[in-house]
Write a protein that holds these residues in place. Structure first.
Motif: not given
Lengths: 97, 106, 337, 585
Positions: D202-210, D264-279
């Protein structure tokens, strides 16, 4: 020597494929379950045997060749057993109807 | 086109086909088959990605391949539970319909 | 040449999938799915995934196919009713539209994947030596991502508990599936006597080879489970009572040993599921050996289904496997005309 | 903050995940009566571990990390416990113990029986659900999370049909098939992410996702799949029959715990994995679905004849509440998703819902067991016969309404603040309206149980005192949650419950709820109306009933398979589209 073996392989495998084709045509064209099974098992078993024979000279090592022979024996065993089971079940259904 | 791109695109189509079956086929067993086809589409996609990642003398990235083995086993467990549920449903109600019960009290 | 083969395989796969999904008859669909599973193994070979190909052939195609075939024979009579609930043309059009758009978006994603492709292969190769196994996939499954493998065994056990929990109360503690009567002259009995010794050898070979070559516990367990099912279907031995002590012990031994080895790692190597230096390979072998009975039993029992008779039910006279198992023999008129 | 080395307290994370599973395996091995005993040994152990993790987290003041086998991501798997994970771990451990104490009466092995199917399955599956949830909370790897989701489904589905009736089997099968659709979509998204970024950590992805097509597609597919598993409107195809038909102790597990996993997984995904992708527009869609769930779920809940179905539909409404935090977590500019008050509020809402809903299902189950039915119109006299049970139900309801000092109150307060802060005033209406709806069904039940009965009430079974108190403890826990949360949160958030403003709000909410219950309940609520039923019900009531019936029809339509599965894909497409709108440059 290797050319002879290659030619032998090609001839055997092509012959095997012809038998497979014949078996498949039989499966599609024959009228009932028994004749279809007949076509399928007879022709396919011969086809497998020919393909395996053709592949044997291409194997690198006796162990690999033995594995191939084992595969062939297992295919024979299973196709023989399964076709008999299918035939029996078809017959049972015919009797009950 | 490389072989991995070919199969990746094929996998996308498999996902689509599976989705269609899941929506349209009414019988639960057919939905289950469609689910398995869709699942296999996802697996093939992952496999194609693994092959793209071939490096360091390996023909494919081993991590996705290992994950795939796990995923295939999990999908089998899902199928087993669903089949058992379906058979039990048929046994006790003689139907396999998923439709809602007629509303009670109306 | 190989590209053409791949293309043909891909097209055949798509055609089979479509045929399976739209076929009207459930038996035809399941038969199509079994063939599809076999073809899929071929795809895995082309995708350089021999391990996955073996798993797919054994579990994805083989066991799943057997499960579905077993089910399809028992749902005659529900099919027509289900067909009458078929969704209307409008729904189907919507479904086509949505499925096609999902597939298209996915395809676009595939075509815009980054170059060079991200991969963990170099890291895996670099660290493989520390695990002592030669097959990188085994290394990933039992060292780098051992937790997934442990959980996978737990998934199977939970699925089994779930399947068992569906039994009618009166059969709890009984045996799953129908009781197959033995037919001493039957071909199945013959097969069940001849094949298992070979199957066991092949299964154990696959198990042993898994450390350094493609193969491993799942493929091996599937073959061993299949041998057991064969013996059961031939009526040579009955399915086990689900409350028998040895059965339960066999089911839990794998994951429990796995956890125990993990704890040992926490104590000796400083990390749960870690291996002390030089001990990785023997410990991996211990885990795999313990998992083998678990997997064999659980895979076979998942195939057997929920308990469906009391423990001492007599065999039905003259019942053999095919009549009891699938009331739907091969369509006599054929389906290919 | 270092996320790739084990921290001291991290050593507790692997045991927290594996302990319930080991309990399950031992129970399976020992069988018979021992299953329950094993569960009762492992429940306090698990609770102690959860407390230990909380203490370690507070002491270290940072995310707990544990690298399994010493292998660092991306090759290995890390377990991580941040604030939300710790809160959920603790809450789930508490609720599992409460449910366990309650379930002793229902799922004991009868005398003279070596092993009973329902008891055996229930205790093992309870352990399995617990382990799977702990894994969902602490796993730092998207594929391990997929396995965790499947574990949760395989353990949850059989709980639905423990009673074994045809109706529950059908509900379970629907649940299974729909959940499988959801999980395969999730896996598809995870596969795409691996293809794009070469890691599932998760943290590695959070850094990498565009914010690019592949991440957007993955997020849209995964979100839709997880919503199907969470049963957010309109994907609640399986929820009412499954939660309403299962035995109460199982419903409590399903409703209070299982759905929280995928949420909880939706929360993880939106807040921790892809905060830079969500709008913001995509988050607004989540909020809108949540609002629709609240309205439709509550109205249909008020139209139910059976208490357990009422509680099941109220779960559907409360799930909606859990998604309101997504739009509110954006900052005032609407560009960034922030860890902040809104997320805290959402988590608090989840925890208070877990405790309160478990208590509600337990109380409903006790009433059903004592009376042999749970028809709401026939509950007269129950308050006198089962005072503790009724108290538990009502307190749980009040806690869910958001009266001071309940957890839901604090959650509402935090979300209202966030709505003010980000200028999204319309969510204020939804938040307050949701409380009114909740008050509606509390009033409905309360009026019915308090009604005097002409003949003596015949109880078919004595209920277990222990079960009653388990329900009461959970309800009181939910009601006092705000006090517990005060440690980490500023004290000014909790005001005196008797202050004018709070009292006025409470009274208003209750009155609104009473009006709703009056208008919508299936059987006329008041004795006066009852005697005149049919003759002259009043135009307003007619209109309200017409609306209620319309909502019921809508609910039934939405819960048909083709509709639900099409809705699933449409939602995925909608999320994909909205992720493009207003995307950060």
């Amino acid at each position: 020597m290797s050319v002879v073996l290659d030619v032998f392989s090609i001839v055997a495998i092509v012959a095997g494929l012809v038998f497979f084709l014949a078996g498949t045509v039989g499966l599609l064209r024959f009228p009932d379950a028994y004749t279809r099974l007949h076509a399928l098992t007879k022709a396919d078993n011969l086809g497998v045997a020919l393909v395996v024979t053709g592949l044997l000279p291409q194997m690198d090592g006796v162990l690999a060749a033995l594995k191939l022979v084992l595969v062939w024996l297992l295919v024979m065993l299973s196709s023989g057993a399964v076709s008999q089971l299918i035939a029996r079940s078809v017959r049972r259904r015919e009797c009950s109807e | 086109m490389t072989v991995e791109t070919l199969f990746a695109l094929c996998a996308c189509a498999l996902v689509g086909i599976g989705l269609y079956g899941l929506i349209v086929q009414p019988h639960p067993l057919r939905k289950l088959v469609a689910f398995n086809i869709m699942g296999s589409g996802v697996f093939v996609l992952f496999g194609a990605l693994a092959m793209r990642g071939a490096a360091a003398g390996m023909a494919a990235d081993p991590v996705p391949q290992a994950l795939l083995i796990t995923a295939i086993v999990v999908a089998f467990a899902a199928t087993a539970v669903t089949v058992a549920l379906l058979l039990r449903l048929i046994e006790s109600t003689a139907t396999a319909s998923l439709a809602d019960e007629p509303p009670s009290g109306d | 040449m190989t590209a053409i083969v791949s293309l043909v395989v891909a097209l055949l796969l798509l055609w089979l999938a479509l045929w399976t999904v739209v076929a009207r008859d459930a038996f035809v669909a399941v038969a199509g799915f079994v063939v599809y599973g076999l073809l899929l193994s071929l795809v895995w070979v082309r995708l350089a995934g021999i391990d996955v190909a073996l798993t797919e052939a054994a579990i994805g195609g083989g066991l799943t196919g057997a499960l579905l075939l077993g089910a399809v024979g028992r749902l005659r009579g529900t099919e027509a009713a289900a067909w009458s609930e078929r969704s209307g043309a409008c729904t189907r059009a919507f479904a086509v539209l949505l499925s096609v758009s999902v597939a298209t978006v996915l395809a676009l994603c595939v075509l815009t994947l980054p170059e060079p492709p991200p991969t963990l292969a170099p890291q895996a190769a670099e660290n493989l030596a520390a695990t002592g196994v030669g097959n990188p996939i085994t290394g990933v499954l039992l060292a780098f991502r051992a937790l997934d493998t442990l959980l996978e065994a737990v998934v199977l056990v939970i699925a089994l508990i779930g399947v068992w929990s569906l039994a009618p109360d009166r059969f709890w503690g009984g045996r799953p599936g129908p009781r197959y009567g033995a037919d001493p002259d039957g071909i199945l009995t013959y097969l069940a006597r001849v094949l298992p010794p070979i199957g066991i050898v092949v299964g154990l070979y696959l198990f042993w080879a898994g450390a350094d070559h493609p193969g491993g516990k799942f493929q091996s367990a599937t073959i061993l489970a299949a041998m057991w099912m064969l013996v059961q279907m031939a009526g040579l031995s009955d399915a086990p009572r689900i409350d028998s002590r040895w059965l339960r012990a066999g089911i839990v031994v794998g994951p429990l040993v796995f956890v125990a080895v993990g704890v040992l790692g926490a104590w000796q190597a400083g990390a749960f599921l870690g291996y002390p230096d030089g001990w990785a390979k023997p410990m991996i072998v211990v885990i795999e050996l313990a998992l083998l009975p678990t997997l064999v039993l659980v895979l076979a029992l998942l195939l057997n289904g929920a308990p469906a008779r009391s423990a001492d039910s007599p065999p039905a006279p003259g019942e053999t496997s095919l009549s009891a198992r699938s009331t739907r023999p091969m369509p006599a008129g054929g389906t290919r005309q | 903050m270092e996320l790739w080395t084990s921290t001291h307290g991290g050593a507790l994370l692997a045991p927290a995940v594996l302990l319930p599973f080991v309990g399950m395996l031992l129970g399976l091995l020992l069988g018979g009566r021992q299953v329950q005993r094993v569960a009762f040994v492992f429940m306090p152990l698990g609770l102690a571990l959860a407390v230990g993790i909380t203490v370690a987290w507070l002491r270290e003041g940072q995310t707990l990390v544990y690298l399994l086998g010493g292998w660092a991501p991306p090759l290995g798997i890390a377990l991580r416990a941040d604030g939300p994970a710790v809160a959920m771990l603790l809450a789930v451990a508490g609720v599992v113990c409460g449910i366990g104490i309650y379930a002793r009466a229902d799922f004991g092995t009868p005398l003279g029986v070596k092993e009973s199917r329902a008891a055996f399955s229930y205790w093992l599956l309870l352990m399995a659900v617990w382990g799977a949830l702990n894994l969902v909370f602490v796993s730092g790897d998207l594929f391990t999370l997929y396995v965790a989701l499947e574990l949760l489904t395989f353990a949850g589905v059989p709980l639905v049909c423990l009673a074994g009736s045809g109706e529950t089997l059908r509900a379970a099968l629907r649940y299974m098939l729909f959940a499988l659709c959801g999980s395969v979509l999730y896996l598809l998204g995870a596969v795409l992410l691996y293809g794009g970024y070469g890691t599932l950590d998760i943290p590695l992805l959070a850094d990498a996702v565009q914010p690019e097509p592949i991440a957007r597609t993955a997020l849209a597919l995964m979100t839709a799949g997880l919503l199907a598993k969470t049963a957010l409107f309109p994907l609640h195809i399986w929820l009412p029959p499954a939660h309403g038909g299962a035995p109460a102790a199982a419903s409590a597990v399903l409703s209070a715990l299982v759905i929280k996993g995928s949420w909880f997984l939706v929360v993880r995904l939106w807040f921790d994995v892809m905060p830079g992708v969500v709008t913001l527009p995509s988050a607004q869609l989540l909020g809108v679905l949540g609002a629709m769930a609240i309205v439709i779920g509550s109205v249909v809940a008020l139209r139910q004849e059976r208490l357990k179905l009422l509680v099941a539909y109220s779960t559907m409404a409360q799930i909606g509440y859990l998604f309101l935090m997504f739009p509110l977590a954006f900052d005032a500019t609407g560009n960034t998703l922030m860890h902040g008050a809104a997320l805290t509020g959402g988590l608090l809402q989840a925890v208070s819902h877990a405790t309160a809903k478990a208590a509600m299902f337990m109380a409903a189950g006790l009433i059903y067991a004592a009376l042999g039915h749970d028809r709401i119109a026939d509950l007269a006299g129950v308050a006198r016969a089962l005072p503790v049970t009724v108290l538990a139900f009502v307190l749980a309801g009040i806690a869910l309404m958001g009266v001071v000092p309940s957890g839901a109150y604090l959650a509402k307060k935090l979300l209202l603040d966030a709505a003010d802060g980000s200028g999204q005033w319309w969510w204020t209406i939804v938040l307050q309206g949701g409380a009114v709806f909740t008050a509606g069904y509390v009033v409905l039940v309360l009026v019915n149980v308090l009604r005097r009965r002409s003949a003596a009430l015949i109880l078919v079974k004595r209920v277990s005192r222990r079960s009653e108190f388990a329900a009461l403890v959970l309800a009181v826990g939910s009601l006092l949650l705000a006090l517990a949360a005060l440690g980490p949160l500023p004290g000014h958030l909790v005001s005196n419950p008797l202050a004018h403003k709070e009292l006025a709000t409470t009274v208003l909410v209750l009155m609104g709820g009473a009006l709703l219950a009056l208008g919508l309940s299936r059987a006329p609520l008041l004795a006066v109306a009852r005697s005149a039923a049919g003759a002259n019900e009043g135009r307003l009531r007619h209109a309200a009933v017409a609306i209620g019936t319309a909502f019921e029809h809508a609910d039934r339509l939405v819960r048909r398979w083709p509709f639900a599965s099409i809705a699933l894909l449409t939602l995925a497409a909608a999320f994909g589209g909205l992720l493009l709108v207003g995307a950060p440059k």
